[in-house]
Design a protein around this motif. Structure first.
Motif, PDB file in Angstrom:
ATOM      1  N   PHE A   1     -39.732 -41.613-126.966  1.00 40.83           N
ATOM      2  CA  PHE A   1     -40.394 -42.327-127.612  1.00 40.83           C
ATOM      3  C   PHE A   1     -39.657 -43.273-127.890  1.00 40.83           C
ATOM      4  CE2 PHE A   1     -42.811 -38.271-127.468  1.00 40.83           C
ATOM      5  CZ  PHE A   1     -44.451 -38.586-127.696  1.00 40.83           C
ATOM      6  N   ASP A   2     -40.215 -44.637-127.583  1.00 40.91           N
ATOM      7  CA  ASP A   2     -40.315 -46.372-127.927  1.00 40.91           C
ATOM      8  C   ASP A   2     -41.085 -46.944-128.254  1.00 40.91           C
ATOM      9  OD1 ASP A   2     -40.680 -47.472-125.552  1.00 40.91           O
ATOM     10  OD2 ASP A   2     -38.094 -47.065-125.197  1.00 40.91           O
ATOM     11  N   ALA A   3     -40.869 -48.052-128.508  1.00 42.94           N
ATOM     12  CA  ALA A   3     -42.329 -49.159-129.424  1.00 42.94           C
ATOM     13  C   ALA A   3     -42.786 -49.359-127.460  1.00 42.94           C
ATOM     14  CB  ALA A   3     -41.452 -50.297-129.333  1.00 42.94           C
ATOM     15  N   ARG A   4     -42.268 -48.843-126.568  1.00 39.39           N
ATOM     16  CA  ARG A   4     -42.897 -48.727-125.766  1.00 39.39           C
ATOM     17  C   ARG A   4     -44.207 -48.124-125.341  1.00 39.39           C
ATOM     18  NH1 ARG A   4     -38.977 -49.730-120.788  1.00 39.39           N
ATOM     19  NH2 ARG A   4     -38.249 -47.978-121.891  1.00 39.39           N
ATOM     20  N   GLY A   5     -44.112 -46.637-126.057  1.00 41.03           N
ATOM     21  CA  GLY A   5     -44.494 -45.636-125.724  1.00 41.03           C
ATOM     22  C   GLY A   5     -43.630 -43.824-125.385  1.00 41.03           C
ATOM     23  N   GLU A   6     -44.235 -43.132-124.752  1.00 41.46           N
ATOM     24  CA  GLU A   6     -43.885 -42.049-124.191  1.00 41.46           C
ATOM     25  C   GLU A   6     -42.955 -42.779-123.047  1.00 41.46           C
ATOM     26  OE1 GLU A   6     -43.612 -37.884-124.231  1.00 41.46           O
ATOM     27  OE2 GLU A   6     -45.685 -38.829-124.169  1.00 41.46           O
ATOM     28  N   VAL A   7     -41.549 -42.368-122.924  1.00 44.88           N
ATOM     29  CA  VAL A   7     -40.736 -43.148-121.393  1.00 44.88           C
ATOM     30  C   VAL A   7     -40.684 -41.815-120.976  1.00 44.88           C
ATOM     31  CG1 VAL A   7     -38.811 -44.523-120.885  1.00 44.88           C
ATOM     32  CG2 VAL A   7     -40.191 -45.624-122.763  1.00 44.88           C
ATOM     33  N   PHE A   8     -40.604 -41.126-119.750  1.00 42.50           N
ATOM     34  CA  PHE A   8     -39.915 -40.351-118.873  1.00 42.50           C
ATOM     35  C   PHE A   8     -38.711 -40.925-118.002  1.00 42.50           C
ATOM     36  CE2 PHE A   8     -44.007 -38.588-120.333  1.00 42.50           C
ATOM     37  CZ  PHE A   8     -43.764 -37.444-120.161  1.00 42.50           C
ATOM     38  N   THR A   9     -37.544 -40.471-118.012  1.00 44.93           N
ATOM     39  CA  THR A   9     -37.078 -41.352-117.069  1.00 44.93           C
ATOM     40  C   THR A   9     -36.183 -40.247-116.375  1.00 44.93           C
ATOM     41  OG1 THR A   9     -35.845 -42.476-118.870  1.00 44.93           O
ATOM     42  CG2 THR A   9     -33.878 -42.427-117.155  1.00 44.93           C
ATOM     43  N   LEU A  10     -36.349 -40.601-114.292  1.00 45.91           N
ATOM     44  CA  LEU A  10     -35.880 -40.105-113.349  1.00 45.91           C
ATOM     45  C   LEU A  10     -34.403 -40.065-113.679  1.00 45.91           C
ATOM     46  CD1 LEU A  10     -39.689 -40.346-113.527  1.00 45.91           C
ATOM     47  CD2 LEU A  10     -38.664 -39.814-110.922  1.00 45.91           C
ATOM     48  N   GLY A  11     -33.228 -39.182-113.151  1.00 39.55           N
ATOM     49  CA  GLY A  11     -32.389 -39.593-113.089  1.00 39.55           C
ATOM     50  C   GLY A  11     -32.183 -40.582-111.821  1.00 39.55           C
ATOM     51  N   GLY A  12     -30.624 -40.183-111.257  1.00 39.59           N
ATOM     52  CA  GLY A  12     -30.020 -41.282-110.123  1.00 39.59           C
ATOM     53  C   GLY A  12     -30.348 -40.321-108.734  1.00 39.59           C
ATOM     54  N   ASP A  13     -31.003 -39.057-109.114  1.00 39.18           N
ATOM     55  CA  ASP A  13     -30.557 -38.004-107.514  1.00 39.18           C
ATOM     56  C   ASP A  13     -32.575 -38.398-106.823  1.00 39.18           C
ATOM     57  OD1 ASP A  13     -31.871 -36.610-109.362  1.00 39.18           O
ATOM     58  OD2 ASP A  13     -30.627 -34.613-109.265  1.00 39.18           O
ATOM     59  N   ALA A  14     -33.103 -38.468-107.855  1.00 43.14           N
ATOM     60  CA  ALA A  14     -34.430 -39.181-107.278  1.00 43.14           C
ATOM     61  C   ALA A  14     -34.545 -39.608-106.025  1.00 43.14           C
ATOM     62  CB  ALA A  14     -35.559 -39.554-108.846  1.00 43.14           C
TER      63      ALA A  14
ATOM     64  N   ARG B   1     -53.139 -45.705-119.944  1.00 42.93           N
ATOM     65  CA  ARG B   1     -52.608 -46.329-119.450  1.00 42.93           C
ATOM     66  C   ARG B   1     -50.767 -46.002-119.020  1.00 42.93           C
ATOM     67  NH1 ARG B   1     -56.106 -49.760-116.754  1.00 42.93           N
ATOM     68  NH2 ARG B   1     -54.055 -50.221-115.828  1.00 42.93           N
ATOM     69  N   VAL B   2     -50.202 -46.063-117.526  1.00 48.73           N
ATOM     70  CA  VAL B   2     -49.199 -45.323-117.199  1.00 48.73           C
ATOM     71  C   VAL B   2     -48.502 -46.103-116.660  1.00 48.73           C
ATOM     72  CG1 VAL B   2     -47.653 -43.843-115.590  1.00 48.73           C
ATOM     73  CG2 VAL B   2     -49.726 -43.576-116.682  1.00 48.73           C
ATOM     74  N   ARG B   3     -47.269 -47.145-116.401  1.00 50.88           N
ATOM     75  CA  ARG B   3     -46.432 -48.194-115.700  1.00 50.88           C
ATOM     76  C   ARG B   3     -44.498 -47.027-115.579  1.00 50.88           C
ATOM     77  NH1 ARG B   3     -46.446 -53.849-115.288  1.00 50.88           N
ATOM     78  NH2 ARG B   3     -44.402 -54.252-115.592  1.00 50.88           N
ATOM     79  N   ILE B   4     -45.229 -47.606-114.415  1.00 48.37           N
ATOM     80  CA  ILE B   4     -43.891 -47.070-113.312  1.00 48.37           C
ATOM     81  C   ILE B   4     -43.061 -48.469-113.314  1.00 48.37           C
ATOM     82  CG2 ILE B   4     -42.753 -46.071-111.202  1.00 48.37           C
ATOM     83  CD1 ILE B   4     -45.516 -44.648-111.244  1.00 48.37           C
TER      84      ILE B   4
ATOM     85  N   ALA C   1     -36.191 -44.704-112.151  1.00 44.32           N
ATOM     86  CA  ALA C   1     -37.325 -44.505-111.997  1.00 44.32           C
ATOM     87  C   ALA C   1     -37.903 -44.382-113.758  1.00 44.32           C
ATOM     88  CB  ALA C   1     -38.046 -43.966-111.418  1.00 44.32           C
ATOM     89  N   GLU C   2     -38.587 -44.969-114.323  1.00 44.83           N
ATOM     90  CA  GLU C   2     -39.162 -44.460-115.598  1.00 44.83           C
ATOM     91  C   GLU C   2     -40.645 -44.514-115.598  1.00 44.83           C
ATOM     92  OE1 GLU C   2     -35.735 -46.144-118.859  1.00 44.83           O
ATOM     93  OE2 GLU C   2     -37.128 -47.306-118.583  1.00 44.83           O
ATOM     94  N   VAL C   3     -41.034 -43.229-116.237  1.00 41.95           N
ATOM     95  CA  VAL C   3     -42.565 -43.267-116.056  1.00 41.95           C
ATOM     96  C   VAL C   3     -42.964 -43.969-118.065  1.00 41.95           C
ATOM     97  CG1 VAL C   3     -44.497 -42.169-115.938  1.00 41.95           C
ATOM     98  CG2 VAL C   3     -42.780 -42.230-114.136  1.00 41.95           C
ATOM     99  N   ILE C   4     -43.756 -45.035-118.077  1.00 40.93           N
ATOM    100  CA  ILE C   4     -43.309 -45.388-119.283  1.00 40.93           C
ATOM    101  C   ILE C   4     -45.523 -45.488-119.651  1.00 40.93           C
ATOM    102  CG2 ILE C   4     -44.187 -46.892-120.747  1.00 40.93           C
ATOM    103  CD1 ILE C   4     -41.673 -48.202-118.946  1.00 40.93           C
ATOM    104  N   VAL C   5     -45.520 -43.775-120.276  1.00 42.97           N
ATOM    105  CA  VAL C   5     -46.535 -43.354-121.111  1.00 42.97           C
ATOM    106  C   VAL C   5     -47.460 -44.594-121.985  1.00 42.97           C
ATOM    107  CG1 VAL C   5     -49.047 -42.051-121.490  1.00 42.97           C
ATOM    108  CG2 VAL C   5     -46.949 -41.933-119.830  1.00 42.97           C
TER     109      VAL C   5
END
Length: 296
Positions: free
Chosen positions: A198-211, A241-244, A290-294
């Motif tokens: 969690f940061d100021a943008r919201g909940e951030v999911f991070t996909l690694g380099g092997d994605a 809302r979701v931002r990729i 990649a990052e998926v920001i909720v």
């Protein structure tokens, strides 16, 4: 010349009167003598012009004894001496009056000065009291302002404390809810979610380099499984809302990676209207491709 005392003058007048009274053959002697006696009889003038009056008496005595051939000159001298005595008396009276007026003027000036001083002291005291009242009022206002500032600070501190506690409780509740949603999504999908924070943008999911494959935009098998679990997570409780954001140093690859991840989420049941995509021209790393920001 020593001043002539009033007593000596009076004595000279008394001694001269019998001789003058016998001078019936010269009425001028009687007239001039009467004029001097008028001065002597007046209390206001009896002490004035003693020397001039003695000279006048002597001139009258000389006139009384003068021979016929000397009568005219003696008469003239006696008249002048009497006139001088009368003029000196009037001058002395005027000087006395001037002195009296000067003293009166001085007394009035002193009294006026005293009144001015008293009025000035009164005005100064009034000004002092006004200044003191203004200073007391200014001090009261300053203390009131300080008290108001302290009260406002206390209120702000209390609000900040309450807001902080509420934010902590909210954050804790959000994290607990997210934890429960993660567990549910992973159970339902049978897949593991990517790591998040969690940061100021919201909940951030991070996909690694092997994605993604090297320089490719298609998702790897592991990334597809993460996308299924992530879609399930996004649909639990209808999160925001979701931002990729996807990364690659090659032109356009980051954008294609973001779109591919969006398509995988949509295929797993996430409404496309909720998702925004953005490709970043930046190197993809082992820890992040990649990052998926909720949004909160």
């Amino acid at each position: 010349m020593k001043p002539i005392s009033a007593l000596a003058l009076a004595l000279a007048t008394v001694l001269a009167l019998p001789a003058l009274a016998n001078a019936a053959d010269n009425p001028m002697v009687g007239q001039l003598t009467q004029r001097l006696m008028n001065i002597q009889a007046n209390p206001d003038t009896a002490e004035l012009a003693a020397f001039e009056r003695m000279q006048a008496q002597q001139a009258i005595a000389t006139l009384d004894k003068a021979k016929r051939r000397d009568q005219e000159l003696a008469t003239y001298l006696a008249e002048r001496r009497v006139e001088i005595a009368e003029t000196s008396v009037r001058a002395a009276l005027a000087a006395r009056e001037v002195d009296r007026l000067d003293r009166t003027r001085s007394d009035l000036l002193i009294e006026a000065s005293r009144r001015d001083a008293a009025r000035a002291r009164q005005e100064a005291e009034q000004l002092r009291m006004q200044a003191q009242m203004q200073a007391e009022e200014a001090e009261r206002l300053r203390q009131a302002a300080e008290a108001e500032t302290l009260a406002r600070q206390d209120a702000e501190n209390a609000l900040t404390s309450v807001a902080g506690k509420q934010q902590q409780r909210l954050s804790s509740a959000q994290q607990n809810a997210a934890k429960l949603a993660r567990e549910e999504a992973e159970l339902v999908s049978g897949q593991k979610l990517p790591g998040s924070k969690f940061d100021a943008r919201g909940e951030v999911f991070t996909l690694g380099g092997d994605a993604f494959g090297a320089g490719a935009a298609s998702l790897s098998g592991g990334a597809k499984n993460q996308a299924k679990a992530l879609a399930e997570y996004l649909n639990i409780g209808k999160k925001g809302r979701v931002r990729i954001e996807a990364y690659d140093s090659a032109n356009g690859v980051g954008q294609k990676r973001a779109e591919a991840l969006r398509d995988a989420l949509v295929s797993a049941g996430v409404a496309s209207s909720r998702i925004q995509v953005s490709g970043k021209k930046a190197a993809s790393t082992k820890a992040r491709s990649a990052e998926v920001i909720v949004a909160p």
